[in-house]
Motif scaffolding. Structure first.
Motif, PDB file in Angstrom:
ATOM      1  N   VAL A   1      47.515  44.898  28.768  1.00 37.22           N
ATOM      2  CA  VAL A   1      47.539  44.900  30.234  1.00 37.22           C
ATOM      3  C   VAL A   1      48.853  45.530  30.680  1.00 37.22           C
ATOM      4  O   VAL A   1      49.883  45.384  30.027  1.00 37.22           O
ATOM      5  CB  VAL A   1      47.443  43.448  30.790  1.00 37.22           C
ATOM      6  CG1 VAL A   1      47.456  43.448  32.318  1.00 37.22           C
ATOM      7  CG2 VAL A   1      46.189  42.760  30.281  1.00 37.22           C
TER       8      VAL A   1
ATOM      9  N   GLN B   1      40.339  36.916  43.226  1.00 34.95           N
ATOM     10  CA  GLN B   1      41.100  37.498  42.119  1.00 34.95           C
ATOM     11  C   GLN B   1      41.977  36.425  41.472  1.00 34.95           C
ATOM     12  O   GLN B   1      42.385  35.461  42.118  1.00 34.95           O
ATOM     13  CB  GLN B   1      41.988  38.647  42.611  1.00 34.95           C
ATOM     14  CG  GLN B   1      41.225  39.929  42.912  1.00 34.95           C
ATOM     15  CD  GLN B   1      42.093  40.927  43.663  1.00 34.95           C
ATOM     16  OE1 GLN B   1      42.263  40.790  44.880  1.00 34.95           O
ATOM     17  NE2 GLN B   1      42.615  41.904  42.975  1.00 34.95           N
TER      18      GLN B   1
ATOM     19  N   ASP C   1      41.152  45.988  42.958  1.00 33.27           N
ATOM     20  CA  ASP C   1      40.671  46.127  41.584  1.00 33.27           C
ATOM     21  C   ASP C   1      41.682  45.646  40.551  1.00 33.27           C
ATOM     22  O   ASP C   1      41.481  45.831  39.346  1.00 33.27           O
ATOM     23  CB  ASP C   1      40.290  47.577  41.294  1.00 33.27           C
ATOM     24  CG  ASP C   1      41.462  48.540  41.462  1.00 33.27           C
ATOM     25  OD1 ASP C   1      42.429  48.186  42.171  1.00 33.27           O
ATOM     26  OD2 ASP C   1      41.405  49.651  40.894  1.00 33.27           O
TER      27      ASP C   1
ATOM     28  N   GLN D   1      43.342  43.260  37.966  1.00 34.56           N
ATOM     29  CA  GLN D   1      42.812  42.165  37.153  1.00 34.56           C
ATOM     30  C   GLN D   1      43.407  40.838  37.588  1.00 34.56           C
ATOM     31  O   GLN D   1      42.776  39.796  37.478  1.00 34.56           O
ATOM     32  CB  GLN D   1      43.097  42.420  35.678  1.00 34.56           C
ATOM     33  CG  GLN D   1      42.405  41.443  34.743  1.00 34.56           C
ATOM     34  CD  GLN D   1      42.678  41.750  33.298  1.00 34.56           C
ATOM     35  OE1 GLN D   1      43.827  41.876  32.891  1.00 34.56           O
ATOM     36  NE2 GLN D   1      41.626  41.894  32.507  1.00 34.56           N
TER      37      GLN D   1
ATOM     38  N   PRO E   1      43.557  47.690  32.255  1.00 38.72           N
ATOM     39  CA  PRO E   1      43.591  46.586  33.222  1.00 38.72           C
ATOM     40  C   PRO E   1      45.020  46.421  33.723  1.00 38.72           C
ATOM     41  O   PRO E   1      45.968  46.548  32.939  1.00 38.72           O
ATOM     42  CB  PRO E   1      43.140  45.376  32.397  1.00 38.72           C
ATOM     43  CG  PRO E   1      42.419  45.951  31.224  1.00 38.72           C
ATOM     44  CD  PRO E   1      43.079  47.256  30.926  1.00 38.72           C
TER      45      PRO E   1
END
Length: 212
Positions: A80, A151, A119, A121, A98
Protein backbone atom coordinates in the motif's frame (compact mmCIF):
# COMPACT_ATOMS: atom_id res chain seq x y z
CA UNK A 1 -14.92 -5.42 14.74
CA UNK A 2 -11.23 -5.95 15.44
CA UNK A 3 -9.15 -2.80 15.27
CA UNK A 4 -6.06 -3.18 13.10
CA UNK A 5 -2.76 -1.68 14.23
CA UNK A 6 -0.07 -0.16 12.03
CA UNK A 7 3.29 0.76 13.56
CA UNK A 8 4.86 3.48 11.45
CA UNK A 9 8.39 4.77 11.12
CA UNK A 10 10.12 1.40 11.26
CA UNK A 11 13.87 1.82 10.73
CA UNK A 12 15.37 -1.60 11.41
CA UNK A 13 14.77 -5.27 10.76
CA UNK A 14 14.82 -5.92 14.51
CA UNK A 15 11.99 -3.46 15.14
CA UNK A 16 10.02 -4.75 12.17
CA UNK A 17 10.16 -8.29 13.52
CA UNK A 18 9.47 -7.19 17.07
CA UNK A 19 6.27 -5.28 16.26
CA UNK A 20 5.12 -8.02 13.88
CA UNK A 21 5.58 -10.75 16.49
CA UNK A 22 3.83 -8.54 19.04
CA UNK A 23 0.74 -8.53 16.83
CA UNK A 24 0.92 -5.46 14.57
CA UNK A 25 -0.98 -5.90 11.32
CA UNK A 26 1.12 -3.48 9.27
CA UNK A 27 4.33 -1.51 9.34
CA UNK A 28 5.10 1.88 7.81
CA UNK A 29 8.32 2.62 5.90
CA UNK A 30 9.10 6.31 5.56
CA UNK A 31 10.40 7.85 2.34
CA UNK A 32 10.63 11.50 3.37
CA UNK A 33 14.09 13.01 3.60
CA UNK A 34 13.22 15.48 6.36
CA UNK A 35 12.05 12.75 8.74
CA UNK A 36 14.42 11.16 11.27
CA UNK A 37 12.74 7.89 10.28
CA UNK A 38 13.58 8.24 6.59
CA UNK A 39 14.97 5.10 4.92
CA UNK A 40 17.31 4.45 2.07
CA UNK A 41 16.15 2.05 -0.61
CA UNK A 42 18.62 -0.53 0.71
CA UNK A 43 17.27 -0.28 4.26
CA UNK A 44 13.66 -0.47 3.09
CA UNK A 45 14.32 -3.49 0.89
CA UNK A 46 15.97 -5.36 3.74
CA UNK A 47 13.15 -4.62 6.17
CA UNK A 48 10.43 -5.50 3.67
CA UNK A 49 12.14 -8.77 2.75
CA UNK A 50 12.54 -9.78 6.41
CA UNK A 51 8.86 -9.47 7.36
CA UNK A 52 6.80 -12.60 8.04
CA UNK A 53 3.71 -13.40 5.95
CA UNK A 54 0.48 -11.43 6.31
CA UNK A 55 2.10 -8.24 7.60
CA UNK A 56 1.19 -5.34 5.32
CA UNK A 57 4.02 -3.16 4.04
CA UNK A 58 3.05 0.50 3.71
CA UNK A 59 5.27 3.12 2.06
CA UNK A 60 4.83 6.75 3.17
CA UNK A 61 5.45 9.76 0.93
CA UNK A 62 4.89 13.49 1.29
CA UNK A 63 4.64 15.54 -1.91
CA UNK A 64 7.31 13.37 -3.51
CA UNK A 65 8.18 13.54 -7.20
CA UNK A 66 6.39 10.82 -9.16
CA UNK A 67 9.72 9.54 -10.51
CA UNK A 68 10.96 8.95 -6.96
CA UNK A 69 7.79 7.10 -5.97
CA UNK A 70 8.05 4.91 -9.06
CA UNK A 71 11.68 4.11 -8.24
CA UNK A 72 10.75 3.08 -4.71
CA UNK A 73 7.89 0.92 -5.92
CA UNK A 74 10.16 -0.74 -8.47
CA UNK A 75 12.80 -1.59 -5.87
CA UNK A 76 10.94 -2.17 -2.59
CA UNK A 77 8.07 -4.61 -2.02
CA UNK A 78 5.16 -2.47 -0.81
CA UNK A 79 1.51 -3.45 -0.53
CA UNK A 80 0.00 0.00 0.00
CA UNK A 81 1.13 3.57 -0.65
CA UNK A 82 0.30 6.27 1.90
CA UNK A 83 0.30 9.95 0.93
CA UNK A 84 0.71 12.68 3.55
CA UNK A 85 0.96 15.88 1.52
CA UNK A 86 -1.20 17.86 -0.86
CA UNK A 87 -1.47 15.03 -3.39
CA UNK A 88 -4.66 14.94 -5.43
CA UNK A 89 -6.68 11.76 -5.85
CA UNK A 90 -5.57 11.64 -9.48
CA UNK A 91 -1.93 11.69 -8.35
CA UNK A 92 -2.51 9.06 -5.66
CA UNK A 93 -4.15 6.59 -8.01
CA UNK A 94 -1.58 7.06 -10.80
CA UNK A 95 0.77 4.41 -9.39
CA UNK A 96 -1.64 1.52 -9.70
CA UNK A 97 -1.46 0.53 -6.03
CA UNK A 98 -4.04 0.68 -3.25
CA UNK A 99 -3.52 3.97 -1.49
CA UNK A 100 -4.23 5.63 1.84
CA UNK A 101 -4.61 9.39 2.05
CA UNK A 102 -3.72 11.21 5.25
CA UNK A 103 -6.09 14.03 6.21
CA UNK A 104 -4.85 16.78 8.50
CA UNK A 105 -7.70 17.54 10.87
CA UNK A 106 -6.36 20.77 12.39
CA UNK A 107 -9.19 23.32 12.11
CA UNK A 108 -10.69 21.37 9.21
CA UNK A 109 -13.95 19.56 8.54
CA UNK A 110 -13.61 15.84 7.94
CA UNK A 111 -16.21 15.69 5.19
CA UNK A 112 -14.64 18.59 3.27
CA UNK A 113 -11.33 16.73 3.21
CA UNK A 114 -12.59 13.19 2.62
CA UNK A 115 -14.86 13.86 -0.36
CA UNK A 116 -11.89 14.40 -2.68
CA UNK A 117 -10.60 10.82 -2.21
CA UNK A 118 -13.54 8.48 -2.86
CA UNK A 119 -11.32 5.66 -4.16
CA UNK A 120 -8.80 5.64 -1.31
CA UNK A 121 -8.51 2.26 0.37
CA UNK A 122 -8.46 4.12 3.66
CA UNK A 123 -8.36 7.63 5.10
CA UNK A 124 -5.83 8.33 7.83
CA UNK A 125 -6.93 11.15 10.11
CA UNK A 126 -4.21 12.98 12.04
CA UNK A 127 -3.81 16.15 14.08
CA UNK A 128 -1.63 18.10 11.65
CA UNK A 129 -2.71 20.87 9.30
CA UNK A 130 -3.76 19.78 5.80
CA UNK A 131 -0.70 19.14 3.66
CA UNK A 132 1.71 19.32 6.60
CA UNK A 133 4.12 16.55 7.48
CA UNK A 134 2.22 15.13 10.44
CA UNK A 135 3.95 13.24 13.21
CA UNK A 136 3.21 15.97 15.72
CA UNK A 137 2.52 13.50 18.51
CA UNK A 138 -0.63 15.44 19.37
CA UNK A 139 -4.22 14.29 19.49
CA UNK A 140 -7.27 16.05 18.08
CA UNK A 141 -10.98 16.05 18.87
CA UNK A 142 -11.91 12.44 18.12
CA UNK A 143 -15.62 13.28 18.13
CA UNK A 144 -15.04 14.93 14.75
CA UNK A 145 -14.99 11.49 13.16
CA UNK A 146 -18.19 9.93 11.86
CA UNK A 147 -19.27 6.45 12.85
CA UNK A 148 -19.95 3.88 10.13
CA UNK A 149 -18.23 5.88 7.38
CA UNK A 150 -18.16 3.88 4.10
CA UNK A 151 -14.36 4.10 3.80
CA UNK A 152 -11.96 2.64 6.33
CA UNK A 153 -10.80 5.26 8.82
CA UNK A 154 -7.36 5.07 10.42
CA UNK A 155 -6.76 7.12 13.55
CA UNK A 156 -3.35 8.69 14.15
CA UNK A 157 -1.86 11.48 16.19
CA UNK A 158 -0.51 11.21 19.72
CA UNK A 159 -1.75 7.69 20.40
CA UNK A 160 -0.11 5.82 23.30
CA UNK A 161 -0.98 2.99 25.65
CA UNK A 162 -2.36 5.65 27.99
CA UNK A 163 -5.02 7.02 25.64
CA UNK A 164 -5.70 4.44 22.93
CA UNK A 165 -8.44 2.79 25.01
CA UNK A 166 -10.37 6.06 25.20
CA UNK A 167 -9.68 6.77 21.54
CA UNK A 168 -11.23 3.48 20.46
CA UNK A 169 -14.16 3.86 22.84
CA UNK A 170 -14.85 7.30 21.34
CA UNK A 171 -14.44 6.34 17.70
CA UNK A 172 -15.23 3.31 15.57
CA UNK A 173 -12.16 3.43 13.40
CA UNK A 174 -10.97 0.51 11.33
CA UNK A 175 -7.37 0.89 12.43
CA UNK A 176 -4.89 2.98 14.36
CA UNK A 177 -1.48 4.22 13.23
CA UNK A 178 1.20 4.76 15.88
CA UNK A 179 4.81 5.87 15.77
CA UNK A 180 6.30 8.19 18.41
CA UNK A 181 3.87 6.86 21.04
CA UNK A 182 5.67 3.49 21.03
CA UNK A 183 9.24 4.78 20.75
CA UNK A 184 12.17 5.21 23.12
CA UNK A 185 13.80 7.58 20.59
CA UNK A 186 12.84 8.75 17.08
CA UNK A 187 12.77 5.65 14.89
CA UNK A 188 13.51 3.24 17.76
CA UNK A 189 10.50 1.21 18.86
CA UNK A 190 10.15 0.23 22.51
CA UNK A 191 8.95 -3.38 23.04
CA UNK A 192 7.32 -2.51 26.37
CA UNK A 193 5.37 0.41 24.87
CA UNK A 194 4.37 -1.63 21.81
CA UNK A 195 3.07 -4.49 23.95
CA UNK A 196 1.25 -2.15 26.32
CA UNK A 197 -0.54 -0.40 23.45
CA UNK A 198 -1.53 -3.65 21.77
CA UNK A 199 -2.87 -4.95 25.07
CA UNK A 200 -5.08 -1.88 25.38
CA UNK A 201 -6.42 -2.46 21.88
CA UNK A 202 -7.19 -6.06 22.81
CA UNK A 203 -8.94 -4.86 25.98
CA UNK A 204 -11.39 -2.86 23.90
CA UNK A 205 -11.95 -5.83 21.61
CA UNK A 206 -12.67 -8.11 24.57
CA UNK A 207 -15.20 -5.67 26.00
CA UNK A 208 -16.92 -5.38 22.65
CA UNK A 209 -16.99 -9.14 22.30
CA UNK A 210 -18.56 -9.57 25.72
CA UNK A 211 -21.34 -7.16 24.77
CA UNK A 212 -22.07 -8.94 21.50
Amino acid sequence: MRCRVKVCGITSIADALMVSHAGADAIGLMFYAKSPRNLSLEQARAISHALPPFVTRVGLFLDAEPEFITTVLDQVTLDVVQFHGKESAEFCRAFGRPYIKALGMLEQNFYDLARDYPDAQGLLVDSHAPGAAGGTGKTFDWTQLPHDYPQALILAGGLTANNVYQALKTTRVYAIDVSSGVESAPGVKDPIKVTALLNEVKRVECEQGNKA
